[in-house]
Each structure stands twice: as structure tokens, then as C-alpha cells.
Design an enzyme around this catalytic site. Structure first.
Site, PDB file in Angstrom:
ATOM      1  N   ARG A  30     -41.693 -46.516  10.969  1.00  0.00           N
ATOM      2  CA  ARG A  30     -41.271 -46.635  12.370  1.00  0.00           C
ATOM      3  C   ARG A  30     -39.750 -46.698  12.386  1.00  0.00           C
ATOM      4  O   ARG A  30     -39.172 -47.659  11.848  1.00  0.00           O
ATOM      5  CB  ARG A  30     -41.891 -47.891  12.985  1.00  0.00           C
ATOM      6  N   LYS A  83     -32.799 -52.924  10.700  1.00  0.00           N
ATOM      7  CA  LYS A  83     -33.052 -54.359  10.794  1.00  0.00           C
ATOM      8  C   LYS A  83     -32.017 -55.177  10.026  1.00  0.00           C
ATOM      9  O   LYS A  83     -31.247 -54.667   9.212  1.00  0.00           O
ATOM     10  CB  LYS A  83     -34.474 -54.672  10.324  1.00  0.00           C
TER      11      LYS A  83
END
Length: 274
Positions: free
Chosen positions: A252, A218
């Protein structure tokens, strides 16, 4: 906090282990791997790779939710995810998650064999989502999100927002052992707030449910290390180690093998006996 959760036919013991959820994007425009797994055969091959590497759950996403993404119709999202989920369900025993915030997509995915709904809006976007999950008996992951960044006490506000999601789940009669929480790194948060959310993620366990941490590749990692999405493995591993030490039950990730190894090493240290 409950120390077990059911996803599909599998019961996860959460007392001393962090599990890996492998990301399977079947979107042409995902920020990190868009277009690589849009064909069912390629998706199945990658799912097999992730399971062989130690993934416990496969998370299928049909719409990119990166900043600035363009929303697609329910029909297009269903056309992307349902054939892949059906094929995964037929071929593998591992639980399948569908990454969607739309109840119509969730309903079709659950009929195709999905076991968990990973909702980036924590049941707040679609008023029918909680009922669809409850009626199916599926598990759900309730992620923190909001349409503004007007925080007072940042992490207290995050917890209070998630309490609202939990209340929606409880009212719909979603079983307590079918609920996960996610702090929502990368959603409605500044760079510094994302770092704080990672640092304080363990506090979410106060709400009584297992926690999933999703930081893989991210922007908070890219901004910290000044690296593109495909060079953020080490940064992701650092956040995974923090998640393990903070008591997260799932992470995740895109890079399954590396994260499985990092978890194994971290747990070996944490649970070593004299």
C-alpha cells in the site's frame, strides 16, 4: 496459504506477483498529503494517475490515523469518502478499498461501491464491523493493532493478535478468499519493532492468508533516514523490495509508479530462469 483473493469482481493471482494498492487520502490532515485530494475532481484525477501508473486497487481514507490524530464523527467521515467512492465506482473498473475501522462508515462506503474494508483495528474496534463485511460479501484487510506495547515475544504476539482477528472474521463467515493480513507497521510498535515487523513480514503467511505491507512514507523510514514525509520514496522502495522477497501479495503506497517499477525489477530477478 490461499494463492487467490477476490476483491470486487477481480480475482488476484498471488502466486508470482505483488500488487500495488494506491493511497487516496481525502483528509485535510493526512501526515503526507493532507488536503491535496479532498475535492472529488482532484481525487478522481489522482486515482486515474495511480491506475495509469499500475495500481491494482485504490484505497480511500477519510480520517487520518497518524499518531496523535483527532477522531472524527461517522457522519463527517462518510461525507468525505462516500462521494469519492461513488464517483470512482462509476468511472473506473478497478477495485476500491475504504480505509476505516467504523462499521457505519464501512456500510455506507460498501453501498457506494467499495469492494474491500481496510480495518486498522482488525475487526476489534467495532463489534459490528465483521458482520457488515460478511453481509456485503466484501473483502477485508485485517491489520495488526493493539492499545498497548506490552509484548513478550514480539512477532509471536503480533501473529497471535492477528489470529484473534481471523477468528472474528471466521465467526462472521467472511469467506477465506476475501481476507488479507497486514502487520501494522507504525501502529503500537516502537521504532525497532517496526523494523522487525518489516523484516519478518513473510512469517504472517503461516496464518494462511495473503499479506499486505503498508510502510509508505511512514515514520520508521523518516527516523531511519532523517527525512520528512515527502522525501521518503527511496526508503519506501527498499521496504517494498523486502516485501516482495518475503512473499507479500500487496503493498500500500503513495508513489505508485516508482513502486510498480521496483516490484517489476525485483520479480524479474526472483523468477529469472537459466
Amino acid at each position: 496459504m490461499t494463492d487467490r483473493i477476490w476483491i470486487g469482481k477481480k480475482e488476484f493471482d498471488l502466486r508470482n506477483h505483488t500488487y500495488v494498492m494506491g493511497i487516496l487520502n481525502v483528509t485535510p490532515d493526512s501526515f503526507s498529503d493532507g488536503g491535496k485530494f479532498t475535492e472529488t475532481d482532484a481525487a478522481l484525477y489522482h486515482a486515474q494517475e495511480m491506475l495509469d501508473a499500475g495500481a491494482a486497487v485504490i484505497d480511500v481514507g477519510g480520517e487520518s490515523t497518524r499518531p496523535g490524530h483527532v477522531q472524527i464523527s461517522d457522519e463527517e467521515e462518510i461525507a468525505r469518502v462516500v462521494p469519492v467512492i461513488a464517483a470512482l465506482h462509476e468511472r473506473f473498473d478497478a477495485p476500491i478499498s475504504v480505509d476505516t475501522y467504523k462499521s457505519a462508515v464501512a456500510a455506507e462506503a460498501l453501498r457506494a461501491g467499495a469492494d474491500l474494508v481496510n480495518d486498522i483495528w482488525g475487526l476489534k474496534y467495532d463489534a459490528d464491523m465483521a458482520a457488515v463485511i460478511a453481509e456485503s460479501g466484501a473483502a477485508c484487510c485485517l491489520m495488526h493493532n493493539r492499545d498497548n506495547t506490552d509484548y513478550g515475544d514480539f512477532f509471536e504476539d503480533v501473529k497471535n493478535d492477528l489470529r484473534e482477528s481471523i477468528l472474528l472474521a471466521e465467526r462472521a463467515k467472511i469467506a477465506p478468499d476475501k481476507i488479507l493480513l497486514d502487520p501494522g507497521v507504525g501502529f503500537a510498535k516502537s521504532y525497532e519493532q517496526n523494523l522487525c515487523a518489516i523484516r519478518q513480514v513473510g512469517e504472517l503467511r503461516e496464518l494462511g492468508y495473503p499479506v499486505l505491507l503498508g510502510t509508505s512514507r511512514k515514520s520508521v523510514i523518516g527516523l531511519t533516514l532523517d527525512l520528512p514525509a515527502n522525501q521518503r520514496v527511496e526508503g519506501t522502495l527498499a521496504t517494498t523490495v523486502i516485501g516482495v522477497t518475503q512473499g507479500c501479495s500487496f503493498v500500500r503506497v503513495h508513489d505508485v509508479a516508482e513502486n510498480v517499477r521496483a516490484i517489476a525489477m525485483t520479480e524479474a530477478v526472483l523468477y529469472a530462469r537459466k
